[in-house]
Design an enzyme around this catalytic site. Structure first.
Site, PDB file in Angstrom:
ATOM      1  N   ASP A  11     -23.757   1.838 -33.243  1.00 24.85           N
ATOM      2  CA  ASP A  11     -23.941   3.279 -33.449  1.00 24.85           C
ATOM      3  C   ASP A  11     -24.994   3.758 -32.460  1.00 24.85           C
ATOM      4  OD1 ASP A  11     -23.686   5.858 -34.792  1.00 24.85           O
ATOM      5  OD2 ASP A  11     -25.644   5.473 -35.654  1.00 24.85           O
ATOM      6  N   SER A  12     -25.044   5.070 -32.272  1.00 20.65           N
ATOM      7  CA  SER A  12     -26.061   5.637 -31.392  1.00 20.65           C
ATOM      8  C   SER A  12     -27.465   5.487 -31.985  1.00 20.65           C
ATOM      9  CB  SER A  12     -25.776   7.125 -31.186  1.00 20.65           C
ATOM     10  OG  SER A  12     -25.826   7.789 -32.435  1.00 20.65           O
ATOM     11  N   CYS A  74     -19.652   4.829 -35.493  1.00 24.46           N
ATOM     12  CA  CYS A  74     -20.130   6.103 -34.950  1.00 24.46           C
ATOM     13  C   CYS A  74     -18.887   6.938 -34.660  1.00 24.46           C
ATOM     14  CB  CYS A  74     -20.898   5.812 -33.661  1.00 24.46           C
ATOM     15  SG  CYS A  74     -21.383   7.285 -32.742  1.00 24.46           S
ATOM     16  N   GLU A 153     -32.728  10.781 -37.898  1.00 24.07           N
ATOM     17  CA  GLU A 153     -33.408   9.795 -37.042  1.00 24.07           C
ATOM     18  C   GLU A 153     -34.922   9.851 -37.204  1.00 24.07           C
ATOM     19  OE1 GLU A 153     -32.395   7.329 -34.708  1.00 24.07           O
ATOM     20  OE2 GLU A 153     -30.356   7.573 -35.455  1.00 24.07           O
ATOM     21  N   CYS A 185     -19.720  12.033 -39.426  1.00 27.15           N
ATOM     22  CA  CYS A 185     -20.791  11.458 -38.613  1.00 27.15           C
ATOM     23  C   CYS A 185     -21.482  10.477 -39.536  1.00 27.15           C
ATOM     24  CB  CYS A 185     -21.771  12.539 -38.150  1.00 27.15           C
ATOM     25  SG  CYS A 185     -23.278  11.855 -37.395  1.00 27.15           S
ATOM     26  N   HIS A 187     -24.334   9.381 -39.681  1.00 29.44           N
ATOM     27  CA  HIS A 187     -25.698   9.726 -40.100  1.00 29.44           C
ATOM     28  C   HIS A 187     -25.699  10.588 -41.377  1.00 29.44           C
ATOM     29  CE1 HIS A 187     -26.902   8.544 -36.016  1.00 29.44           C
ATOM     30  NE2 HIS A 187     -28.175   8.666 -36.375  1.00 29.44           N
TER      31      HIS A 187
HETATM   32  N1  DGL Z   1     -23.701   8.574 -35.913  1.00 29.13           N
HETATM   33  C1  DGL Z   1     -22.959   9.190 -34.924  1.00 29.13           C
HETATM   34  C2  DGL Z   1     -21.606   9.687 -35.368  1.00 29.13           C
HETATM   35  O1  DGL Z   1     -21.088   9.189 -36.325  1.00 29.13           O
HETATM   36  C3  DGL Z   1     -23.512  10.030 -33.847  1.00 29.13           C
HETATM   37  C4  DGL Z   1     -24.789  10.685 -33.887  1.00 29.13           C
HETATM   38  C5  DGL Z   1     -25.235  11.133 -32.512  1.00 29.13           C
HETATM   39  O2  DGL Z   1     -25.704  10.281 -31.789  1.00 29.13           O
HETATM   40  O3  DGL Z   1     -25.113  12.311 -32.180  1.00 29.13           O
HETATM   41  O4  DGL Z   1     -21.043  10.552 -34.771  1.00 29.13           O
END
Ligand code: DGL
Length: 268
Positions: A11-12, A74, A153, A185, A187
């Site tokens: 993931d990012s 992600c 984050e 997403c 997150h």
């Molecule tokens: N967690 C990521 C997603 O599911 C991306 C978050 C990001 O880096 O913008 O899209």
């Protein structure tokens, strides 16, 4: 035949931990290797080519660790790089969008589905495509929420600021009459209590990452590569590229584990 090699998650940033949490629950024999590119997070607003390059860098990192399967935990990376990575590697590669879309179709009664995600995910239209491939008449309302990831984050997902941002952003859905909302997403499940409060009981929330783990479980059976019960517990490894402290704090808070192996690494 069993296979005790690790499963790689990428993931990012910390978002993929929402997928890992579900994997630890559904697949306790499996060893998890996780890479979060926290230094370069968020990916969402970045150009497509850059997201693709960064996703490949994390993929290569996991391949060097001899993973048996890769979970692109992600949505943004899935939207932009899954197809290419899947076509290139000879191990199974799983993304989070199709499982999220499938779960939304299963739950909706009104056929009016909302999708929230990063700018990259929403602009790609991949959720709408995945839903329309199966049910072309379903109405899909996509909304980019670029303020959500930085809140998560920075570990502010329970703050008053988070509540204000979630309420203001999701106001966009007030006249859309949706009955299902995909948290597109990884997150966003960390903001789930706030999202739920804003959307109310008439809207069901889908955690695309959690849905993905059922697919991972199925593929482990299909390829006959599940770990067996003798596979040692507690061998999970977490790698990240940014601040170790905040990553450890969020990981401990979210996964509810204390003795974590967290290593800071540099990607090319
Ligand atoms: N967690 C990521 C997603 O599911 C991306 C978050 C990001 O880096 O913008 O899209």
């Amino acid at each position: 035949m069993c296979n005790n090699q690790p499963i790689g998650f990428l993931d990012s940033g910390v978002g993929g931990l929402t997928v890992v949490k579900e994997a630890m629950k559904q697949l306790p024999n499996e060893t998890i290797y996780y890479i979060g590119d926290t230094l370069r997070c968020p990916y969402g607003p970045r150009p497509v080519e850059e997201i693709k390059q960064f996703t490949w860098e994390m993929t290569r990192f996991l391949l060097e660790k001899k993973v048996k399967m890769i979970v692109i935990a992600c949505n943004t990376a899935t939207a932009i790089a899954l197809e290419e990575i899947k076509a290139t590697l000879d191990i199974p590669v799983v993304g989070v969008i199709v499982p999220g879309a499938r779960a939304a179709l299963k739950l909706t009664s009104s056929n009016r589905i909302g999708v929230i995600g990063t700018i990259g995910t929403i602009n790609s239209g991949e959720y709408t495509k995945a839903i329309h491939r199966k049910a072309p008449k379903t109405e899909v309302f996509g909304l980019a929420c670029p303020k959500f990831v930085p809140i998560v984050e920075s570990k502010q997902y329970e703050s008053a600021i988070a509540k204000k941002v979630v309420n203001e952003t999701l106001e966009d859905f007030h006249d859309k009459n949706i009955d299902t909302l995909v948290m597109g997403c990884t997150h966003y499940p960390l903001l789930k209590p706030l999202i739920k409060e804003k959307m109310g009981d008439s809207v069901q929330l889908i955690d695309s990452g959690a849905e993905t783990v059922s697919e991972v479980s199925m593929l482990l059976d299909y390829y006959d590569i599940s770990a067996d019960a003798t596979n040692k517990e507690g061998t999970h490894e977490f790698f990240m590229t940014g601040s170790k402290k905040i990553f450890e704090d969020i990981t401990q808070d979210w996964l509810n584990v204390t003795d974590l192996s967290v290593t800071r690494v540099s990607l090319p």
